[in-house]
Motif scaffolding. Structure first.
Motif, PDB file in Angstrom:
ATOM      1  N   UNK A  34       0.849  -1.200   0.000  1.00  0.00           N
ATOM      2  CA  UNK A  34       0.000   0.000   0.000  1.00  0.00           C
ATOM      3  C   UNK A  34       0.882   1.246   0.000  1.00  0.00           C
ATOM      4  N   UNK A  35       0.313   2.379  -0.353  1.00  0.00           N
ATOM      5  CA  UNK A  35       1.076   3.629  -0.483  1.00  0.00           C
ATOM      6  C   UNK A  35       1.589   4.164   0.854  1.00  0.00           C
ATOM      7  N   UNK A  36       0.897   3.872   1.942  1.00  0.00           N
ATOM      8  CA  UNK A  36       1.309   4.411   3.242  1.00  0.00           C
ATOM      9  C   UNK A  36       2.076   3.355   4.042  1.00  0.00           C
ATOM     10  N   UNK A  37       2.910   3.839   4.943  1.00  0.00           N
ATOM     11  CA  UNK A  37       3.616   2.940   5.843  1.00  0.00           C
ATOM     12  C   UNK A  37       2.614   2.338   6.826  1.00  0.00           C
ATOM     13  N   UNK A  38       2.823   1.095   7.234  1.00  0.00           N
ATOM     14  CA  UNK A  38       1.912   0.514   8.219  1.00  0.00           C
ATOM     15  C   UNK A  38       2.070   1.205   9.577  1.00  0.00           C
ATOM     16  N   UNK A  39       0.981   1.256  10.325  1.00  0.00           N
ATOM     17  CA  UNK A  39       0.966   1.947  11.616  1.00  0.00           C
ATOM     18  C   UNK A  39       1.974   1.332  12.586  1.00  0.00           C
ATOM     19  N   UNK A  40       2.152   0.021  12.532  1.00  0.00           N
ATOM     20  CA  UNK A  40       3.075  -0.609  13.483  1.00  0.00           C
ATOM     21  C   UNK A  40       4.489  -0.048  13.339  1.00  0.00           C
ATOM     22  N   UNK A  41       4.871   0.415  12.134  1.00  0.00           N
ATOM     23  CA  UNK A  41       6.212   0.991  11.985  1.00  0.00           C
ATOM     24  C   UNK A  41       6.310   2.316  12.725  1.00  0.00           C
ATOM     25  N   UNK A  42       5.245   3.096  12.707  1.00  0.00           N
ATOM     26  CA  UNK A  42       5.227   4.360  13.461  1.00  0.00           C
ATOM     27  C   UNK A  42       5.314   4.082  14.962  1.00  0.00           C
ATOM     28  N   UNK A  43       4.633   3.023  15.401  1.00  0.00           N
ATOM     29  CA  UNK A  43       4.699   2.643  16.817  1.00  0.00           C
ATOM     30  C   UNK A  43       6.119   2.244  17.212  1.00  0.00           C
ATOM     31  N   UNK A  44       6.797   1.487  16.356  1.00  0.00           N
ATOM     32  CA  UNK A  44       8.173   1.063  16.660  1.00  0.00           C
ATOM     33  C   UNK A  44       9.142   2.234  16.664  1.00  0.00           C
ATOM     34  N   UNK A  45       8.926   3.189  15.785  1.00  0.00           N
ATOM     35  CA  UNK A  45       9.790   4.374  15.769  1.00  0.00           C
ATOM     36  C   UNK A  45       9.609   5.154  17.068  1.00  0.00           C
ATOM     37  N   UNK A  46       8.357   5.279  17.524  1.00  0.00           N
ATOM     38  CA  UNK A  46       8.079   6.018  18.761  1.00  0.00           C
ATOM     39  C   UNK A  46       8.568   5.273  20.000  1.00  0.00           C
ATOM     40  N   UNK A  47       8.353   3.963  20.037  1.00  0.00           N
ATOM     41  CA  UNK A  47       8.754   3.118  21.168  1.00  0.00           C
ATOM     42  C   UNK A  47       9.377   1.846  20.610  1.00  0.00           C
ATOM     43  N   UNK A  48      10.707   1.797  20.493  1.00  0.00           N
ATOM     44  CA  UNK A  48      11.354   0.649  19.857  1.00  0.00           C
ATOM     45  C   UNK A  48      11.311  -0.656  20.662  1.00  0.00           C
ATOM     46  N   UNK A  49      11.000  -0.569  21.950  1.00  0.00           N
ATOM     47  CA  UNK A  49      10.896  -1.796  22.736  1.00  0.00           C
ATOM     48  C   UNK A  49       9.560  -2.455  22.413  1.00  0.00           C
ATOM     49  N   UNK A  50       9.619  -3.747  22.109  1.00  0.00           N
ATOM     50  CA  UNK A  50       8.431  -4.493  21.712  1.00  0.00           C
ATOM     51  C   UNK A  50       8.584  -5.933  22.173  1.00  0.00           C
ATOM     52  N   UNK A  51       7.596  -6.735  21.861  1.00  0.00           N
ATOM     53  CA  UNK A  51       7.643  -8.168  22.156  1.00  0.00           C
ATOM     54  C   UNK A  51       7.269  -8.904  20.882  1.00  0.00           C
ATOM     55  N   UNK A  52       8.031  -9.947  20.576  1.00  0.00           N
ATOM     56  CA  UNK A  52       7.655 -10.815  19.463  1.00  0.00           C
ATOM     57  C   UNK A  52       7.286 -12.181  20.031  1.00  0.00           C
ATOM     58  N   UNK A  53       6.373 -12.834  19.364  1.00  0.00           N
ATOM     59  CA  UNK A  53       6.023 -14.214  19.685  1.00  0.00           C
ATOM     60  C   UNK A  53       6.375 -15.048  18.470  1.00  0.00           C
ATOM     61  N   UNK A  54       7.266 -15.998  18.684  1.00  0.00           N
ATOM     62  CA  UNK A  54       7.715 -16.881  17.621  1.00  0.00           C
ATOM     63  C   UNK A  54       7.494 -18.302  18.092  1.00  0.00           C
ATOM     64  N   UNK A  55       6.612 -19.013  17.399  1.00  0.00           N
ATOM     65  CA  UNK A  55       6.283 -20.396  17.751  1.00  0.00           C
ATOM     66  C   UNK A  55       5.944 -20.522  19.226  1.00  0.00           C
ATOM     67  N   UNK A  56       5.156 -19.572  19.716  1.00  0.00           N
ATOM     68  CA  UNK A  56       4.681 -19.615  21.092  1.00  0.00           C
ATOM     69  C   UNK A  56       5.637 -19.043  22.120  1.00  0.00           C
TER      70      UNK A  56
END
Length: 156
Positions: free
Chosen positions: A84-106
């Protein structure tokens, strides 16, 4: 993880597929993650994770299923937004707060995201497109530079 199916590529960059997939796949993937402990992803032939970010405006936790590419022990996620033409919202969230959690295979893993640009982005781009050539198609179609984040695991 090298890409192997030209037919799949043609289907997944088609505008009809994109129009449907961007609305249907994320909720399905979130449900499948919940039901299977992260073992099943809509694109099971790719590596998938569930990225949980902090909303930059609301402060609420937001989860989005994403394809990721692992290279030399690091995970990379790409803000393609289904071309899509716009960046996804999650990228804006990561730029604002780079700490996140990923779930990989549980497995839940705290991470810190770092937006790559310039030479760093250019070096990893061929690795990303060898895993999913649609990233080049999305770039051509949108005219924007897709955001690439390197995810580094944090101690728990």
């Amino acid at each position: 993880m090298a890409f192997r199916s030209a037919k799949l590529l043609v289907i997944t960059v088609h505008p009809l597929y994109v129009a449907i997939a961007k609305r249907v796949l994320p909720p399905i993937d979130r449900a499948m993650y919940a039901l299977t402990g992260g073992r099943i992803f809509s694109m099971t032939f790719f590596s998938g994770l569930l990225l949980t970010t902090t909303g930059r405006k609301t402060g609420q936790r937001r989860s989005i299923p994403l394809l990721y590419v692992e290279h030399h022990g690091l995970k990379y996620v790409i803000g393609s937004n289904f071309g899509q033409r716009s960046h996804p919202v999650w990228t804006l969230n990561l730029i604002a707060t780079p700490e996140a959690v990923i779930s990989v295979k549980g497995r839940r893993i705290p991470v810190k995201a770092r937006l790559l640009d310039g030479d760093e982005r250019a070096l990893i781009w061929p690795v990303l497109t060898s895993a999913w050539p649609a990233f080049d198609h999305y770039t051509d179609r949108t005219g924007r530079t897709l955001r690439v984040f390197e995810l580094t695991e944090l101690p728990e």
